[in-house]
Scaffold this active site. Structure first.
Site, PDB file in Angstrom:
ATOM      1  N   HIS A  48      78.838  30.525  35.132  1.00 49.25           N
ATOM      2  CA  HIS A  48      77.777  31.405  34.666  1.00 49.25           C
ATOM      3  C   HIS A  48      78.040  31.762  33.200  1.00 49.25           C
ATOM      4  O   HIS A  48      79.167  31.629  32.711  1.00 49.25           O
ATOM      5  CB  HIS A  48      77.702  32.657  35.532  1.00 49.25           C
TER       6      HIS A  48
ATOM      7  N   GLY B  12      72.293  25.178  35.390  1.00 48.57           N
ATOM      8  CA  GLY B  12      72.144  25.729  36.745  1.00 48.57           C
ATOM      9  C   GLY B  12      70.741  26.204  37.078  1.00 48.57           C
ATOM     10  O   GLY B  12      70.160  25.773  38.067  1.00 48.57           O
TER      11      GLY B  12
ATOM     12  N   ASP C 238      72.717  23.136  39.765  1.00 48.40           N
ATOM     13  CA  ASP C 238      73.437  23.491  40.994  1.00 48.40           C
ATOM     14  C   ASP C 238      72.957  22.619  42.151  1.00 48.40           C
ATOM     15  O   ASP C 238      73.746  22.170  42.980  1.00 48.40           O
ATOM     16  CB  ASP C 238      73.224  24.969  41.354  1.00 48.40           C
TER      17      ASP C 238
ATOM     18  N   ASP D  44      79.780  34.860  38.072  1.00 52.29           N
ATOM     19  CA  ASP D  44      79.749  36.209  37.526  1.00 52.29           C
ATOM     20  C   ASP D  44      79.171  37.119  38.601  1.00 52.29           C
ATOM     21  O   ASP D  44      77.954  37.210  38.743  1.00 52.29           O
ATOM     22  CB  ASP D  44      78.893  36.250  36.264  1.00 52.29           C
TER      23      ASP D  44
ATOM     24  N   HIS E 208      68.680  32.097  39.854  1.00 51.74           N
ATOM     25  CA  HIS E 208      68.722  30.969  40.788  1.00 51.74           C
ATOM     26  C   HIS E 208      69.737  31.208  41.919  1.00 51.74           C
ATOM     27  O   HIS E 208      70.340  30.276  42.431  1.00 51.74           O
ATOM     28  CB  HIS E 208      69.036  29.670  40.031  1.00 51.74           C
TER      29      HIS E 208
ATOM     30  N   ASP F 137      69.833  28.932  44.953  1.00 47.29           N
ATOM     31  CA  ASP F 137      70.472  27.630  44.720  1.00 47.29           C
ATOM     32  C   ASP F 137      71.993  27.748  44.836  1.00 47.29           C
ATOM     33  O   ASP F 137      72.667  26.867  45.381  1.00 47.29           O
ATOM     34  CB  ASP F 137      70.127  27.092  43.324  1.00 47.29           C
TER      35      ASP F 137
ATOM     36  N   ARG G  76      76.997  27.085  50.709  1.00 48.21           N
ATOM     37  CA  ARG G  76      76.825  26.749  52.116  1.00 48.21           C
ATOM     38  C   ARG G  76      77.116  25.268  52.365  1.00 48.21           C
ATOM     39  O   ARG G  76      77.805  24.911  53.315  1.00 48.21           O
ATOM     40  CB  ARG G  76      75.407  27.098  52.588  1.00 48.21           C
TER      41      ARG G  76
END
Length: 140
Positions: free
Chosen positions: A9, A56, A61, A81, A88, A91, A97
């Site tokens: 980030h 990202g 991502d 962060d 996002h 995402d 996951r």
């Protein structure tokens, strides 16, 4: 050779660059990927070659997530962060996951990143070679 991705980030990009500089010798023999700006910043300050995806928020991502879904990625270092809302966020959650689903080690802070990089340096990731060797469609 491992497939390693870097994501950071905005307020963590300097931390990522400094981390990668410190462990450049560990990353050198591996195939490296990154979201856009993070990869550019790393390449500007190291000798590493990185395959860069979109930033990202523009889908980077998700592009890395697609490689995770195919069980192609071996390690992700993601300097998040936690104190800043991300546009996002869905995402990011999906990527984390997918890492859990595929059993891909992911570091989300410098402490965990250092532990995982030390494991790479020691050769503790050799089990990932078996994952790649026995992927469906891969012939011996």
């Amino acid at each position: 050779m491992l497939n390693i991705a870097f994501i950071a980030h905005d307020r963590k990009k300097d931390e990522m660059v400094n981390f990668v500089i410190a462990y450049e010798h560990v990353f050198l023999p591996h195939k490296l990927y990154s979201t856009g700006t993070t990869g550019l910043r790393i390449m500007e300050q190291t000798e590493l070659q990185i395959t860069r995806f979109c930033s990202g928020p523009l889908g980077g991502d998700q592009q890395i997530g697609a490689l995770v879904a195919q069980n192609y990625m071996d390690l992700i270092i993601f300097m998040r962060d936690p104190l800043m809302a991300q546009p996002h966020e869905p995402d990011i959650t999906a990527l984390l996951r997918l890492c859990d689903v595929q059993g891909i080690p992911v570091a989300t802070n410098i402490a965990t990143a250092e532990l995982l990089v030390k494991a790479v340096e020691r050769g503790d990731f050799s089990w990932r070679e078996l994952v790649h060797k026995y992927k469906p469609g891969v012939e011996e």
